[in-house]
Design a protein around this motif. Structure first.
Motif, PDB file in Angstrom:
ATOM      1  N   PHE A  75     -63.457 -37.415  39.708  1.00  0.00           N
ATOM      2  CA  PHE A  75     -62.111 -37.841  39.334  1.00  0.00           C
ATOM      3  C   PHE A  75     -61.022 -36.846  39.706  1.00  0.00           C
ATOM      4  CE2 PHE A  75     -64.808 -40.384  36.499  1.00  0.00           C
ATOM      5  CZ  PHE A  75     -64.345 -41.636  36.846  1.00  0.00           C
ATOM      6  N   GLY A  76     -61.390 -35.655  40.141  1.00  0.00           N
ATOM      7  CA  GLY A  76     -60.400 -34.653  40.539  1.00  0.00           C
ATOM      8  C   GLY A  76     -59.946 -33.791  39.379  1.00  0.00           C
ATOM      9  N   GLU A  77     -59.332 -32.678  39.745  1.00  0.00           N
ATOM     10  CA  GLU A  77     -58.960 -31.655  38.762  1.00  0.00           C
ATOM     11  C   GLU A  77     -57.921 -32.134  37.755  1.00  0.00           C
ATOM     12  OE1 GLU A  77     -59.928 -28.046  37.212  1.00  0.00           O
ATOM     13  OE2 GLU A  77     -60.825 -29.002  38.946  1.00  0.00           O
ATOM     14  N   ALA A  78     -56.876 -32.819  38.218  1.00  0.00           N
ATOM     15  CA  ALA A  78     -55.806 -33.230  37.306  1.00  0.00           C
ATOM     16  C   ALA A  78     -56.300 -34.225  36.265  1.00  0.00           C
ATOM     17  CB  ALA A  78     -54.638 -33.822  38.088  1.00  0.00           C
ATOM     18  N   ALA A  79     -57.004 -35.268  36.692  1.00  0.00           N
ATOM     19  CA  ALA A  79     -57.529 -36.256  35.745  1.00  0.00           C
ATOM     20  C   ALA A  79     -58.562 -35.622  34.824  1.00  0.00           C
ATOM     21  CB  ALA A  79     -58.142 -37.434  36.492  1.00  0.00           C
ATOM     22  N   PHE A  80     -59.384 -34.747  35.377  1.00  0.00           N
ATOM     23  CA  PHE A  80     -60.406 -34.095  34.565  1.00  0.00           C
ATOM     24  C   PHE A  80     -59.764 -33.266  33.457  1.00  0.00           C
ATOM     25  CE2 PHE A  80     -63.112 -30.467  33.529  1.00  0.00           C
ATOM     26  CZ  PHE A  80     -64.265 -31.121  33.135  1.00  0.00           C
ATOM     27  N   LYS A  81     -58.769 -32.442  33.806  1.00  0.00           N
ATOM     28  CA  LYS A  81     -58.122 -31.590  32.801  1.00  0.00           C
ATOM     29  C   LYS A  81     -57.416 -32.423  31.734  1.00  0.00           C
ATOM     30  CE  LYS A  81     -57.190 -27.466  35.517  1.00  0.00           C
ATOM     31  NZ  LYS A  81     -56.122 -26.652  36.115  1.00  0.00           N
ATOM     32  N   SER A  82     -56.783 -33.513  32.160  1.00  0.00           N
ATOM     33  CA  SER A  82     -56.005 -34.313  31.211  1.00  0.00           C
ATOM     34  C   SER A  82     -56.854 -35.165  30.287  1.00  0.00           C
ATOM     35  CB  SER A  82     -55.053 -35.231  31.975  1.00  0.00           C
ATOM     36  OG  SER A  82     -54.132 -34.468  32.692  1.00  0.00           O
ATOM     37  N   TRP A  83     -57.917 -35.788  30.802  1.00  0.00           N
ATOM     38  CA  TRP A  83     -58.634 -36.799  30.036  1.00  0.00           C
ATOM     39  C   TRP A  83     -60.077 -36.450  29.716  1.00  0.00           C
ATOM     40  CZ3 TRP A  83     -55.292 -39.743  27.959  1.00  0.00           C
ATOM     41  CH2 TRP A  83     -54.111 -40.047  28.625  1.00  0.00           C
ATOM     42  N   LEU A  84     -60.747 -35.659  30.538  1.00  0.00           N
ATOM     43  CA  LEU A  84     -62.179 -35.461  30.359  1.00  0.00           C
ATOM     44  C   LEU A  84     -62.545 -34.079  29.832  1.00  0.00           C
ATOM     45  CD1 LEU A  84     -63.068 -37.349  33.629  1.00  0.00           C
ATOM     46  CD2 LEU A  84     -63.321 -38.200  31.286  1.00  0.00           C
ATOM     47  N   LEU A  85     -61.807 -33.049  30.213  1.00  0.00           N
ATOM     48  CA  LEU A  85     -62.066 -31.717  29.670  1.00  0.00           C
ATOM     49  C   LEU A  85     -61.937 -31.695  28.147  1.00  0.00           C
ATOM     50  CD1 LEU A  85     -62.658 -28.696  29.981  1.00  0.00           C
ATOM     51  CD2 LEU A  85     -60.213 -28.350  30.405  1.00  0.00           C
ATOM     52  N   PRO A  86     -60.973 -32.414  27.558  1.00  0.00           N
ATOM     53  CA  PRO A  86     -60.853 -32.397  26.101  1.00  0.00           C
ATOM     54  C   PRO A  86     -62.046 -33.013  25.352  1.00  0.00           C
ATOM     55  CG  PRO A  86     -58.804 -33.102  27.081  1.00  0.00           C
ATOM     56  CD  PRO A  86     -59.819 -33.072  28.178  1.00  0.00           C
ATOM     57  N   LEU A  87     -62.904 -33.769  26.041  1.00  0.00           N
ATOM     58  CA  LEU A  87     -64.084 -34.330  25.377  1.00  0.00           C
ATOM     59  C   LEU A  87     -65.039 -33.198  25.017  1.00  0.00           C
ATOM     60  CD1 LEU A  87     -64.902 -37.355  27.711  1.00  0.00           C
ATOM     61  CD2 LEU A  87     -63.749 -37.419  25.514  1.00  0.00           C
ATOM     62  N   ALA A  88     -65.469 -33.160  23.784  1.00  0.00           N
ATOM     63  CA  ALA A  88     -66.416 -32.136  23.328  1.00  0.00           C
ATOM     64  C   ALA A  88     -67.711 -32.804  22.893  1.00  0.00           C
ATOM     65  CB  ALA A  88     -65.814 -31.338  22.170  1.00  0.00           C
ATOM     66  N   PHE A  89     -68.831 -32.244  23.315  1.00  0.00           N
ATOM     67  CA  PHE A  89     -70.133 -32.768  22.929  1.00  0.00           C
ATOM     68  C   PHE A  89     -70.357 -32.456  21.455  1.00  0.00           C
ATOM     69  CE2 PHE A  89     -74.784 -32.261  22.499  1.00  0.00           C
ATOM     70  CZ  PHE A  89     -75.170 -33.536  22.879  1.00  0.00           C
ATOM     71  N   GLY A  90     -70.584 -33.495  20.662  1.00  0.00           N
ATOM     72  CA  GLY A  90     -70.761 -33.323  19.227  1.00  0.00           C
ATOM     73  C   GLY A  90     -72.192 -33.506  18.763  1.00  0.00           C
ATOM     74  N   GLY A  91     -73.099 -33.773  19.694  1.00  0.00           N
ATOM     75  CA  GLY A  91     -74.505 -33.936  19.333  1.00  0.00           C
ATOM     76  C   GLY A  91     -75.046 -35.283  19.744  1.00  0.00           C
ATOM     77  N   CYS A  92     -76.332 -35.454  19.500  1.00  0.00           N
ATOM     78  CA  CYS A  92     -76.998 -36.711  19.827  1.00  0.00           C
ATOM     79  C   CYS A  92     -78.047 -36.980  18.761  1.00  0.00           C
ATOM     80  CB  CYS A  92     -77.645 -36.624  21.210  1.00  0.00           C
ATOM     81  SG  CYS A  92     -78.483 -38.144  21.704  1.00  0.00           S
ATOM     82  N   ASP A  93     -77.956 -38.130  18.122  1.00  0.00           N
ATOM     83  CA  ASP A  93     -78.923 -38.532  17.102  1.00  0.00           C
ATOM     84  C   ASP A  93     -79.444 -39.923  17.439  1.00  0.00           C
ATOM     85  OD1 ASP A  93     -78.702 -36.252  15.415  1.00  0.00           O
ATOM     86  OD2 ASP A  93     -76.805 -37.045  14.638  1.00  0.00           O
ATOM     87  N   ASP A  94     -80.754 -40.042  17.529  1.00  0.00           N
ATOM     88  CA  ASP A  94     -81.397 -41.334  17.783  1.00  0.00           C
ATOM     89  C   ASP A  94     -80.778 -42.072  18.966  1.00  0.00           C
ATOM     90  OD1 ASP A  94     -83.189 -41.008  15.670  1.00  0.00           O
ATOM     91  OD2 ASP A  94     -81.721 -41.805  14.246  1.00  0.00           O
ATOM     92  N   GLY A  95     -80.492 -41.350  20.043  1.00  0.00           N
ATOM     93  CA  GLY A  95     -79.968 -41.980  21.243  1.00  0.00           C
ATOM     94  C   GLY A  95     -78.487 -42.250  21.236  1.00  0.00           C
ATOM     95  N   GLN A  96     -77.764 -41.836  20.204  1.00  0.00           N
ATOM     96  CA  GLN A  96     -76.314 -42.029  20.157  1.00  0.00           C
ATOM     97  C   GLN A  96     -75.642 -40.685  20.437  1.00  0.00           C
ATOM     98  OE1 GLN A  96     -74.230 -42.871  16.409  1.00  0.00           O
ATOM     99  NE2 GLN A  96     -73.101 -44.444  17.543  1.00  0.00           N
ATOM    100  N   VAL A  97     -74.924 -40.613  21.553  1.00  0.00           N
ATOM    101  CA  VAL A  97     -74.206 -39.395  21.927  1.00  0.00           C
ATOM    102  C   VAL A  97     -72.851 -39.411  21.242  1.00  0.00           C
ATOM    103  CG1 VAL A  97     -73.170 -38.111  23.839  1.00  0.00           C
ATOM    104  CG2 VAL A  97     -75.371 -39.240  24.156  1.00  0.00           C
ATOM    105  N   ARG A  98     -72.548 -38.328  20.554  1.00  0.00           N
ATOM    106  CA  ARG A  98     -71.253 -38.205  19.876  1.00  0.00           C
ATOM    107  C   ARG A  98     -70.363 -37.311  20.734  1.00  0.00           C
ATOM    108  NH1 ARG A  98     -69.190 -37.467  14.120  1.00  0.00           N
ATOM    109  NH2 ARG A  98     -67.592 -35.866  14.349  1.00  0.00           N
ATOM    110  N   LEU A  99     -69.224 -37.877  21.173  1.00  0.00           N
ATOM    111  CA  LEU A  99     -68.223 -37.124  21.917  1.00  0.00           C
ATOM    112  C   LEU A  99     -66.955 -37.076  21.081  1.00  0.00           C
ATOM    113  CD1 LEU A  99     -68.693 -38.583  25.519  1.00  0.00           C
ATOM    114  CD2 LEU A  99     -69.661 -36.487  24.560  1.00  0.00           C
ATOM    115  N   GLU A 100     -66.406 -35.874  20.923  1.00  0.00           N
ATOM    116  CA  GLU A 100     -65.211 -35.693  20.110  1.00  0.00           C
ATOM    117  C   GLU A 100     -63.985 -35.637  21.009  1.00  0.00           C
ATOM    118  OE1 GLU A 100     -66.318 -32.093  18.175  1.00  0.00           O
ATOM    119  OE2 GLU A 100     -67.688 -33.113  16.797  1.00  0.00           O
ATOM    120  N   VAL A 101     -62.928 -36.330  20.584  1.00  0.00           N
ATOM    121  CA  VAL A 101     -61.661 -36.365  21.320  1.00  0.00           C
ATOM    122  C   VAL A 101     -60.540 -35.969  20.364  1.00  0.00           C
ATOM    123  CG1 VAL A 101     -62.426 -38.134  22.955  1.00  0.00           C
ATOM    124  CG2 VAL A 101     -61.324 -38.820  20.852  1.00  0.00           C
TER     125      VAL A 101
END
Length: 196
Positions: free
Chosen positions: A31-57
């Motif tokens: 997606f490129g640097e600008a889109a990544f910094k604006s929308w995807l870098l802020p996503l934080a991995f919050g864990g995974c339980d029973d196949g459900q990935v938790r992403l924090e925004v």
């Protein structure tokens, strides 16, 4: 995607922060640097339980934007990294951007400097009869990172904020994602508030 923030029909389990880092690296490439910094870098991995990935925004708006614009690609990449992932839960957590920046192994020193120094509350309470939206305390001239793509816009915004009359009116900010348009608008308002 439900209102609660789930993206369904993802198969897999056992996702961890190392695998999430690989997914983030792919997202940056695609997606490129600008889109990544604006929308995807802020996503934080919050864990995974029973196949459900938790992403924090950090905001509801970002949760909805990521789900509608990047949800399918996230699903494909997470499933490719771990076939047991069944769902993604995008959870609003205001400090997620700071946490993501601290855990981002592919971000360079410029990314780290662009993050707010302290985790201050995002919005100020309205003052008096103020009818505008609340200002983000992080978006000031002092915290703005000036670079080649935004130095002219920064100078124009600083001039508007410093003087009651300017030769260019109105100030029109136009540019790509992540170059600081919103930051500059908030910085002007903060500066004018301090002056008056």
């Amino acid at each position: 995607m439900r209102d609660g923030g789930d993206i369904h029909d993802i198969r897999g389990d056992g996702m961890n922060s190392e695998r999430w880092d690989k997914v983030k690296a792919r997202l940056r490439e695609e997606f490129g640097e600008a889109a990544f910094k604006s929308w995807l870098l802020p996503l934080a991995f919050g864990g995974c339980d029973d196949g459900q990935v938790r992403l924090e925004v950090p905001t509801r708006f970002m949760r909805d934007w990521v789900a509608s614009h990047y949800g399918e690609r996230l699903r494909v990449l997470l499933t490719g990294e771990d076939a047991s992932v069944r769902s993604i839960d995008l959870v609003v957590k205001p400090s997620a951007r700071l946490a993501a920046a601290a855990r981002d192994p592919v971000a360079g020193p410029i990314d780290a400097q662009a993050q707010p120094i302290a985790a201050a509350p995002a919005a100020e309470p309205p003052v008096g009869d103020e009818l505008s939206a609340p200002l983000d305390r992080r978006y000031t001239f002092k915290n703005f990172v000036v670079g080649k793509p935004n130095e002219f816009a920064h100078a124009a915004a600083q001039r508007v904020a410093d003087f009651d009359t300017v030769s260019f009116n109105p100030l029109f900010l136009y540019g790509g994602v992540g170059l600081g348009k919103t930051h500059l608008m908030h910085a002007i308002a903060h500066h004018i508030r301090e002056r008056n």
